[in-house]
Enzyme design. Structure first.
Site, PDB file in Angstrom:
ATOM      1  N   THR A 138     -24.533  43.402 -38.919  1.00  0.00           N
ATOM      2  CA  THR A 138     -23.662  42.420 -38.551  1.00  0.00           C
ATOM      3  C   THR A 138     -22.819  41.322 -38.823  1.00  0.00           C
ATOM      4  OG1 THR A 138     -24.745  40.083 -36.907  1.00  0.00           O
ATOM      5  CG2 THR A 138     -25.822  40.935 -38.911  1.00  0.00           C
ATOM      6  N   CYS A 139     -22.699  40.465 -37.813  1.00  0.00           N
ATOM      7  CA  CYS A 139     -21.435  39.566 -38.607  1.00  0.00           C
ATOM      8  C   CYS A 139     -21.061  38.444 -37.331  1.00  0.00           C
ATOM      9  CB  CYS A 139     -20.275  40.498 -38.549  1.00  0.00           C
ATOM     10  SG  CYS A 139     -19.025  40.847 -37.347  1.00  0.00           S
ATOM     11  N   LEU A 140     -19.558  37.598 -37.480  1.00  0.00           N
ATOM     12  CA  LEU A 140     -19.770  36.781 -36.488  1.00  0.00           C
ATOM     13  C   LEU A 140     -19.701  37.553 -35.184  1.00  0.00           C
ATOM     14  CD1 LEU A 140     -19.027  34.029 -36.012  1.00  0.00           C
ATOM     15  CD2 LEU A 140     -16.561  34.337 -36.091  1.00  0.00           C
ATOM     16  N   GLY A 142     -19.069  41.180 -34.106  1.00  0.00           N
ATOM     17  CA  GLY A 142     -19.294  42.732 -34.088  1.00  0.00           C
ATOM     18  C   GLY A 142     -18.354  43.555 -34.358  1.00  0.00           C
ATOM     19  N   TRP A 167     -23.627  37.057 -34.866  1.00  0.00           N
ATOM     20  CA  TRP A 167     -24.057  35.261 -34.886  1.00  0.00           C
ATOM     21  C   TRP A 167     -23.824  34.451 -33.890  1.00  0.00           C
ATOM     22  CZ3 TRP A 167     -27.534  32.856 -37.243  1.00  0.00           C
ATOM     23  CH2 TRP A 167     -26.949  31.091 -37.020  1.00  0.00           C
TER      24      TRP A 167
END
Length: 180
Positions: A138-140, A142, A167
């Site tokens: 996961t990240c901010l 995608g 996120w």
């Protein structure tokens, strides 16, 4: 001129993908130049995409590499997956993180997944996933998680997924949930 260069590039990509069994070619490309737009369209039709061809090229045998918000919540509750957040540490401090995730910045994913388990735990504070264990990146939003997924797959990890909402979606859904 640009059309000719584009045509050559398209044919080269098609040949590479067909030679690696990423896409099955229904017939060989018969011409060496594109000449007209109609002939270019003929090149496009020689490729048959059945939806499973690209999936079978991936190292994962799962039906989908994308994980929804609800699926991620279930995976976190069951502790059946390792969730790795590939944002930078300052982003987690400033915006927050998904509870239960391990922070491994994108630039360190390649090295981190090649560490010994005890080194991984010491550096990142969580258990290192095995190559057959399910990992969700996961990240901010995608984008970086998709890159991390590709890196893990290239290292031999077979069950890799990513949370495309990142996120941003997680925080939005959690905020809505707390307001209700």
């Amino acid at each position: 001129m640009a059309l000719n260069v584009s045509s050559r590039l398209t044919r080269s990509i098609v040949r590479v993908l067909a030679s690696r069994s990423v896409i099955p070619a229904t017939r060989r490309l018969a011409t060496t130049s594109c000449g007209t737009h109609l002939r270019c369209l003929q090149h496009i039709r020689v490729i048959r995409y059945d939806g499973t061809s690209l999936r079978s090229f991936s190292s994962s045998s799962q039906a989908s590499i994308d994980v929804s918000y609800e699926q991620l919540k279930k995976l976190l509750l069951s502790e059946s997956s390792v969730v790795i957040d590939v944002r930078e540490p300052w982003e987690l401090r400033e915006y927050g993180n998904i509870p239960g995730s391990i922070n491994v910045p994108l630039g360190q994913v390649n090295t981190a997944l090649q560490l010994k388990p005890d080194e991984f735990k010491e550096k990142y504070g969580g258990d290192m996933p095995s190559q057959s264990q399910n990992i969700v990146f996961t990240c901010l939003a995608g984008v970086r998680s998709k890159t991390a997924l590709e890196t893990a797959a290239s290292l031999g990890y077979t069950k890799v997924q990513h949370y495309p909402g990142g996120w941003q979606e997680w925080a939005e859904r959690q905020l809505i949930k707390t307001k209700q």
